[in-house]
Design a protein around this motif. Sequence first.
Motif, PDB file in Angstrom:
ATOM      1  N   LYS A  40       1.006  -1.220   0.156  1.00  0.00           N
ATOM      2  CA  LYS A  40      -0.277   0.009   0.008  1.00  0.00           C
ATOM      3  C   LYS A  40       1.013   1.662  -0.282  1.00  0.00           C
ATOM      4  N   MET A  41       2.035   1.410  -0.729  1.00  0.00           N
ATOM      5  CA  MET A  41       3.226   2.694  -1.335  1.00  0.00           C
ATOM      6  C   MET A  41       3.033   2.679  -2.841  1.00  0.00           C
ATOM      7  N   PRO A  42       4.036   4.017  -2.433  1.00  0.00           N
ATOM      8  CA  PRO A  42       4.216   4.213  -4.069  1.00  0.00           C
ATOM      9  C   PRO A  42       5.246   3.387  -4.164  1.00  0.00           C
ATOM     10  N   THR A  43       5.729   2.837  -5.374  1.00  0.00           N
ATOM     11  CA  THR A  43       6.636   2.210  -5.999  1.00  0.00           C
ATOM     12  C   THR A  43       7.972   2.721  -6.935  1.00  0.00           C
ATOM     13  N   VAL A  44       7.768   4.465  -6.229  1.00  0.00           N
ATOM     14  CA  VAL A  44       8.427   5.299  -7.522  1.00  0.00           C
ATOM     15  C   VAL A  44       9.753   5.631  -6.128  1.00  0.00           C
ATOM     16  N   GLY A  45      10.145   4.909  -5.323  1.00  0.00           N
ATOM     17  CA  GLY A  45      11.372   5.498  -4.202  1.00  0.00           C
ATOM     18  C   GLY A  45      10.468   6.703  -3.314  1.00  0.00           C
ATOM     19  N   SER A  46      11.611   7.670  -3.182  1.00  0.00           N
ATOM     20  CA  SER A  46      10.552   8.725  -1.948  1.00  0.00           C
ATOM     21  C   SER A  46       9.453   9.354  -2.926  1.00  0.00           C
ATOM     22  N   TRP A  47       8.221   8.998  -2.633  1.00  0.00           N
ATOM     23  CA  TRP A  47       7.614   9.745  -3.292  1.00  0.00           C
ATOM     24  C   TRP A  47       7.024  11.676  -2.599  1.00  0.00           C
ATOM     25  N   LYS A  48       7.777  11.825  -1.491  1.00  0.00           N
ATOM     26  CA  LYS A  48       7.727  13.550  -0.888  1.00  0.00           C
ATOM     27  C   LYS A  48       7.057  14.340  -1.781  1.00  0.00           C
ATOM     28  N   LYS A  49       8.491  14.589  -2.819  1.00  0.00           N
ATOM     29  CA  LYS A  49       8.530  15.119  -3.395  1.00  0.00           C
ATOM     30  C   LYS A  49       6.356  15.371  -4.141  1.00  0.00           C
ATOM     31  N   TYR A  50       6.202  14.406  -4.528  1.00  0.00           N
ATOM     32  CA  TYR A  50       4.614  14.717  -5.530  1.00  0.00           C
ATOM     33  C   TYR A  50       3.770  14.666  -4.307  1.00  0.00           C
ATOM     34  N   GLN A  51       3.906  15.140  -3.304  1.00  0.00           N
ATOM     35  CA  GLN A  51       2.846  16.422  -2.511  1.00  0.00           C
ATOM     36  C   GLN A  51       3.392  16.923  -2.770  1.00  0.00           C
ATOM     37  N   LYS A  52       3.562  17.978  -3.806  1.00  0.00           N
ATOM     38  CA  LYS A  52       3.588  19.396  -3.879  1.00  0.00           C
ATOM     39  C   LYS A  52       4.103  19.603  -5.654  1.00  0.00           C
ATOM     40  N   GLN A  53       4.178  18.384  -6.448  1.00  0.00           N
ATOM     41  CA  GLN A  53       4.017  18.291  -7.060  1.00  0.00           C
ATOM     42  C   GLN A  53       3.581  17.389  -8.505  1.00  0.00           C
ATOM     43  N   LEU A  54       2.359  18.006  -9.451  1.00  0.00           N
ATOM     44  CA  LEU A  54       2.298  16.351  -9.638  1.00  0.00           C
ATOM     45  C   LEU A  54       3.520  15.562 -10.945  1.00  0.00           C
ATOM     46  N   PRO A  55       3.707  14.897 -11.161  1.00  0.00           N
ATOM     47  CA  PRO A  55       5.007  13.955 -11.669  1.00  0.00           C
ATOM     48  C   PRO A  55       5.219  14.056 -13.789  1.00  0.00           C
ATOM     49  N   SER A  56       5.858  14.410 -13.523  1.00  0.00           N
ATOM     50  CA  SER A  56       6.387  14.839 -14.960  1.00  0.00           C
ATOM     51  C   SER A  56       5.959  13.599 -15.735  1.00  0.00           C
ATOM     52  N   HIS A  57       6.011  14.195 -17.234  1.00  0.00           N
ATOM     53  CA  HIS A  57       5.571  13.088 -18.618  1.00  0.00           C
ATOM     54  C   HIS A  57       6.681  12.008 -18.289  1.00  0.00           C
ATOM     55  N   ILE A  58       7.493  12.586 -18.914  1.00  0.00           N
ATOM     56  CA  ILE A  58       8.758  11.546 -18.369  1.00  0.00           C
ATOM     57  C   ILE A  58       8.437  10.824 -17.669  1.00  0.00           C
ATOM     58  N   ASP A  59       7.672  10.838 -16.114  1.00  0.00           N
ATOM     59  CA  ASP A  59       8.029  10.578 -14.873  1.00  0.00           C
ATOM     60  C   ASP A  59       6.526   9.394 -14.882  1.00  0.00           C
ATOM     61  N   ILE A  60       5.425   9.860 -15.310  1.00  0.00           N
ATOM     62  CA  ILE A  60       5.069   8.707 -16.633  1.00  0.00           C
ATOM     63  C   ILE A  60       5.058   7.696 -17.525  1.00  0.00           C
ATOM     64  N   GLU A  61       5.581   7.633 -17.530  1.00  0.00           N
ATOM     65  CA  GLU A  61       5.713   7.612 -19.321  1.00  0.00           C
ATOM     66  C   GLU A  61       6.800   6.811 -19.247  1.00  0.00           C
ATOM     67  N   ASN A  62       8.308   6.558 -17.631  1.00  0.00           N
ATOM     68  CA  ASN A  62       8.987   5.706 -17.263  1.00  0.00           C
ATOM     69  C   ASN A  62       8.400   4.145 -16.705  1.00  0.00           C
ATOM     70  N   TRP A  63       7.193   4.935 -15.570  1.00  0.00           N
ATOM     71  CA  TRP A  63       6.423   4.140 -15.125  1.00  0.00           C
ATOM     72  C   TRP A  63       5.578   3.170 -15.824  1.00  0.00           C
ATOM     73  N   THR A  64       5.157   3.292 -16.540  1.00  0.00           N
ATOM     74  CA  THR A  64       4.529   2.945 -17.634  1.00  0.00           C
ATOM     75  C   THR A  64       4.280   1.986 -18.474  1.00  0.00           C
ATOM     76  N   LYS A  65       6.600   1.448 -18.650  1.00  0.00           N
ATOM     77  CA  LYS A  65       6.444   0.821 -19.270  1.00  0.00           C
ATOM     78  C   LYS A  65       6.916  -0.499 -18.660  1.00  0.00           C
ATOM     79  N   LYS A  66       7.060  -0.366 -16.705  1.00  0.00           N
ATOM     80  CA  LYS A  66       6.466  -1.681 -16.368  1.00  0.00           C
ATOM     81  C   LYS A  66       5.591  -1.856 -15.412  1.00  0.00           C
ATOM     82  N   GLU A  67       5.662  -3.723 -15.802  1.00  0.00           N
ATOM     83  CA  GLU A  67       4.334  -3.794 -14.821  1.00  0.00           C
ATOM     84  C   GLU A  67       3.920  -3.341 -13.739  1.00  0.00           C
ATOM     85  N   ASN A  68       2.517  -2.415 -13.115  1.00  0.00           N
ATOM     86  CA  ASN A  68       2.042  -2.010 -11.886  1.00  0.00           C
ATOM     87  C   ASN A  68       1.105  -2.917 -11.553  1.00  0.00           C
TER      88      ASN A  68
END
Length: 188
Positions: A40-68
């Motif tokens: 029940k936790m994000p799989t992106v390593g440290s996720w604290k920065k996302y409490q203040k900003q949306l992910p970049s298009h590159i972040d999203i592209e990298n995340w969705t290349k993997k099975e989640n």
Amino acid sequence: SSYSGCKIVSRGCLMTTINTAIVNYNAAKLCCLPASKSKKMPTVGSWKKYQKQLPSHIDIENWTKKENDGLCLICGATSGNLEIIDFDCSRELFRPWVKLVPPELFERLVIEKTPSGGFHVLYRCETAIEGNQKLASRKKGKSIETMIETRGEGGLCLVSPGDGYVLKQGDICNLPILTSDEREDLLS
């Protein structure tokens, strides 16, 4: 095809649906991260920065290349003042709560069932929200069991279409924006 109003490119397997939802939720200005269902936790390593900003298009592209196997929303200002009321303990308090909410307000809410049989109520608020709050609890043996809590500023919550999360009403990509008074009606 569509998933409760969000455009889905492919509905093949659960992983494709989750990855497509990550793209769609972020496009709807919701801070959505891939997550581990079991932890029940994000799989992106440290996720604290996302409490203040949306992910970049590159972040999203990298995340969705993997099975989640799960995804989560970060609540608060980063997601347009997203707040989630989390009803645990199955339907014990959800049904009585529904009877207290004005019907015209209830019909606007986004509601999903959780794997444990509880419910999430999702909405945005026109004003800033505070951090997570415990709204109802009870003594269970020697411990305290939380029955209703909010996920507010800086909090996170796993959501559908993750395994076991079932959208019952509304569209996560099109959350209602509540006034402060409407929000107070829900929390009180």
